[in-house]
Design a protein around this motif. Sequence first.
Motif, PDB file in Angstrom:
ATOM      1  N   LYS A  34       0.831  -1.200   0.000  1.00  0.00           N
ATOM      2  CA  LYS A  34       0.000   0.000   0.000  1.00  0.00           C
ATOM      3  C   LYS A  34       0.871   1.257   0.000  1.00  0.00           C
ATOM      4  O   LYS A  34       0.514   2.274  -0.588  1.00  0.00           O
ATOM      5  N   TYR A  45      -5.369  -3.093 -15.851  1.00  0.00           N
ATOM      6  CA  TYR A  45      -4.771  -1.800 -16.177  1.00  0.00           C
ATOM      7  C   TYR A  45      -3.847  -1.328 -15.043  1.00  0.00           C
ATOM      8  O   TYR A  45      -4.030  -1.715 -13.887  1.00  0.00           O
ATOM      9  N   TYR A  92      -2.686   2.571 -13.694  1.00  0.00           N
ATOM     10  CA  TYR A  92      -2.839   4.007 -13.787  1.00  0.00           C
ATOM     11  C   TYR A  92      -1.861   4.680 -12.831  1.00  0.00           C
ATOM     12  O   TYR A  92      -1.519   4.143 -11.782  1.00  0.00           O
ATOM     13  N   GLN A 144      -1.575   8.301 -10.648  1.00  0.00           N
ATOM     14  CA  GLN A 144      -2.289   9.497 -10.209  1.00  0.00           C
ATOM     15  C   GLN A 144      -1.291  10.428  -9.541  1.00  0.00           C
ATOM     16  O   GLN A 144      -0.662  10.072  -8.543  1.00  0.00           O
ATOM     17  N   LYS A 161      -1.818  16.209  -8.188  1.00  0.00           N
ATOM     18  CA  LYS A 161      -2.999  17.014  -8.487  1.00  0.00           C
ATOM     19  C   LYS A 161      -4.206  16.146  -8.788  1.00  0.00           C
ATOM     20  O   LYS A 161      -5.205  16.631  -9.331  1.00  0.00           O
ATOM     21  N   LYS A 162      -4.109  14.876  -8.468  1.00  0.00           N
ATOM     22  CA  LYS A 162      -5.210  13.924  -8.624  1.00  0.00           C
ATOM     23  C   LYS A 162      -5.475  13.536 -10.075  1.00  0.00           C
ATOM     24  O   LYS A 162      -6.479  12.898 -10.354  1.00  0.00           O
ATOM     25  N   PHE A 163      -4.584  13.929 -10.986  1.00  0.00           N
ATOM     26  CA  PHE A 163      -4.813  13.576 -12.370  1.00  0.00           C
ATOM     27  C   PHE A 163      -4.478  12.111 -12.607  1.00  0.00           C
ATOM     28  O   PHE A 163      -3.393  11.644 -12.262  1.00  0.00           O
ATOM     29  N   LEU A 164      -5.445  11.385 -13.179  1.00  0.00           N
ATOM     30  CA  LEU A 164      -5.296   9.956 -13.439  1.00  0.00           C
ATOM     31  C   LEU A 164      -4.919   9.729 -14.888  1.00  0.00           C
ATOM     32  O   LEU A 164      -5.621  10.180 -15.794  1.00  0.00           O
ATOM     33  N   ILE A 177      -3.737   6.661 -17.701  1.00  0.00           N
ATOM     34  CA  ILE A 177      -3.520   5.247 -17.951  1.00  0.00           C
ATOM     35  C   ILE A 177      -2.083   5.016 -18.401  1.00  0.00           C
ATOM     36  O   ILE A 177      -1.504   5.816 -19.132  1.00  0.00           O
ATOM     37  N   PHE A 205      -2.493   2.953  -9.382  1.00  0.00           N
ATOM     38  CA  PHE A 205      -3.708   2.151  -9.239  1.00  0.00           C
ATOM     39  C   PHE A 205      -3.747   1.052 -10.282  1.00  0.00           C
ATOM     40  O   PHE A 205      -3.494   1.285 -11.467  1.00  0.00           O
ATOM     41  N   GLN A 247     -14.385  -0.025 -15.086  1.00  0.00           N
ATOM     42  CA  GLN A 247     -13.261  -0.643 -14.409  1.00  0.00           C
ATOM     43  C   GLN A 247     -13.428  -0.638 -12.895  1.00  0.00           C
ATOM     44  O   GLN A 247     -13.982   0.290 -12.322  1.00  0.00           O
ATOM     45  N   PHE A 287     -11.268  -0.531  -9.517  1.00  0.00           N
ATOM     46  CA  PHE A 287      -9.933  -0.105  -9.126  1.00  0.00           C
ATOM     47  C   PHE A 287      -9.503  -0.729  -7.805  1.00  0.00           C
ATOM     48  O   PHE A 287     -10.327  -0.982  -6.922  1.00  0.00           O
ATOM     49  N   GLY A 288      -8.203  -0.930  -7.688  1.00  0.00           N
ATOM     50  CA  GLY A 288      -7.627  -1.345  -6.429  1.00  0.00           C
ATOM     51  C   GLY A 288      -7.474  -0.153  -5.503  1.00  0.00           C
ATOM     52  O   GLY A 288      -7.779   0.977  -5.873  1.00  0.00           O
ATOM     53  N   PRO A 289      -6.970  -0.376  -4.290  1.00  0.00           N
ATOM     54  CA  PRO A 289      -6.864   0.689  -3.295  1.00  0.00           C
ATOM     55  C   PRO A 289      -5.687   1.628  -3.517  1.00  0.00           C
ATOM     56  O   PRO A 289      -5.602   2.667  -2.869  1.00  0.00           O
ATOM     57  N   TYR A 335     -16.780   8.340 -11.952  1.00  0.00           N
ATOM     58  CA  TYR A 335     -16.192   7.646 -10.813  1.00  0.00           C
ATOM     59  C   TYR A 335     -16.168   8.574  -9.610  1.00  0.00           C
ATOM     60  O   TYR A 335     -16.044   9.793  -9.741  1.00  0.00           O
ATOM     61  N   GLY A 361      -7.862   8.479   0.046  1.00  0.00           N
ATOM     62  CA  GLY A 361      -7.099   7.275   0.361  1.00  0.00           C
ATOM     63  C   GLY A 361      -7.598   6.007  -0.292  1.00  0.00           C
ATOM     64  O   GLY A 361      -7.114   4.915   0.016  1.00  0.00           O
ATOM     65  N   LYS A 362      -8.555   6.152  -1.205  1.00  0.00           N
ATOM     66  CA  LYS A 362      -9.115   4.965  -1.866  1.00  0.00           C
ATOM     67  C   LYS A 362      -9.008   5.090  -3.375  1.00  0.00           C
ATOM     68  O   LYS A 362      -8.701   6.148  -3.906  1.00  0.00           O
ATOM     69  N   GLY A 363      -9.271   3.984  -4.043  1.00  0.00           N
ATOM     70  CA  GLY A 363      -9.289   4.000  -5.494  1.00  0.00           C
ATOM     71  C   GLY A 363     -10.616   4.513  -6.019  1.00  0.00           C
ATOM     72  O   GLY A 363     -11.623   4.531  -5.305  1.00  0.00           O
ATOM     73  N   PRO A 364     -10.646   4.951  -7.280  1.00  0.00           N
ATOM     74  CA  PRO A 364     -11.917   5.388  -7.874  1.00  0.00           C
ATOM     75  C   PRO A 364     -12.947   4.267  -7.868  1.00  0.00           C
ATOM     76  O   PRO A 364     -12.617   3.104  -8.072  1.00  0.00           O
ATOM     77  N   PHE A 424     -14.644  11.977 -10.932  1.00  0.00           N
ATOM     78  CA  PHE A 424     -13.976  11.991 -12.227  1.00  0.00           C
ATOM     79  C   PHE A 424     -14.921  11.530 -13.317  1.00  0.00           C
ATOM     80  O   PHE A 424     -15.668  10.573 -13.138  1.00  0.00           O
ATOM     81  N   VAL A 436      -8.697   5.277 -22.966  1.00  0.00           N
ATOM     82  CA  VAL A 436      -9.413   5.759 -21.792  1.00  0.00           C
ATOM     83  C   VAL A 436      -8.761   7.055 -21.336  1.00  0.00           C
ATOM     84  O   VAL A 436      -7.553   7.088 -21.088  1.00  0.00           O
ATOM     85  N   PHE A 471      -9.198  10.203 -18.499  1.00  0.00           N
ATOM     86  CA  PHE A 471      -9.893  10.715 -17.325  1.00  0.00           C
ATOM     87  C   PHE A 471      -9.828  12.238 -17.294  1.00  0.00           C
ATOM     88  O   PHE A 471      -8.836  12.844 -17.692  1.00  0.00           O
ATOM     89  N   GLY A 472     -10.889  12.841 -16.787  1.00  0.00           N
ATOM     90  CA  GLY A 472     -10.876  14.265 -16.505  1.00  0.00           C
ATOM     91  C   GLY A 472     -10.054  14.529 -15.257  1.00  0.00           C
ATOM     92  O   GLY A 472      -9.669  13.591 -14.546  1.00  0.00           O
ATOM     93  N   THR A 473      -9.838  15.791 -14.986  1.00  0.00           N
ATOM     94  CA  THR A 473      -9.002  16.134 -13.844  1.00  0.00           C
ATOM     95  C   THR A 473      -9.749  16.088 -12.520  1.00  0.00           C
ATOM     96  O   THR A 473      -9.140  16.210 -11.477  1.00  0.00           O
TER      97      THR A 473
END
Lengths: 111, 112
Positions: free
Chosen positions: A9, A33, A35, A37, A40-43, A45, A90, A100, A102-104, B36, B41-44, B89, B100, B102-104
């Motif tokens: 983790k 997949y 990913y 992040q 700035k939280k931008f995800l 792939i 992720f 999809q 997602f994992g933690p 999403y 602290g978690k995934g989407p 998101f 795929v 994703f938005g910000t």
Amino acid sequence: DTAVSQTPKYLVTQMGNDKSIKCEQNLGHDTMYWYKQDSKKFLKIMFSYNNKELIINETVPNRFSPKSPDKAHLNLHINSLELGDSAVYFCASSQGQAAQYFGPGTRLTVL
Amino acid sequence: GESVGLHLPTLSVQEGDNSIINCAYSNSASDYFIWYKQESGKGPQFIIDIRSNMDKRQGQRVTVLLNKTVKHLSLQIAATQPGDSAVYFCAELSGGYQKVTFGTGTKLQVIP
């Protein structure tokens, strides 16, 4: 009964080291997949595998190498870690053309 | 290049009010869209999806609207609750769903 699990983790390591992150899904999905992040939280792939075959490889340095021993596992190996690799990674899975799961996440910190 | 969404904005909503979260996408070839929710602290986590042959889809307390003319997607949450506080998101899929994007994200803060 976790659907998508990742280990570890948290991962803190020095620049230049090599590390791996493991991912497993027990959903019976065909596609997995990775990913990244950023802060700035931008995800974004990185890779996608379908039945152990690579189908998406976005512009990712070749220091990142995914490995899929079977369709339930997709591991991510990173060579020669750099400061810019610090992020949350992720893993996710899906069944065909569907949303999809997602994992933690794995928070990687490179010092 | 193509992009989805804006820089991470924050939406503050009073508990019990309705929330509307917006997303702009730029790839007119996208034919599948997903919202999403990501808690700290978690995934989407999948909320709701919509395919390009539809313009509205409803779930439990959530509705997604798709306007292909202006390439706009929105998520409506009815009677917003503190548990709805998270980053939301949108994601767009194209190329046989192999691409795929994703938005910000939008941070939703629910005020009790």
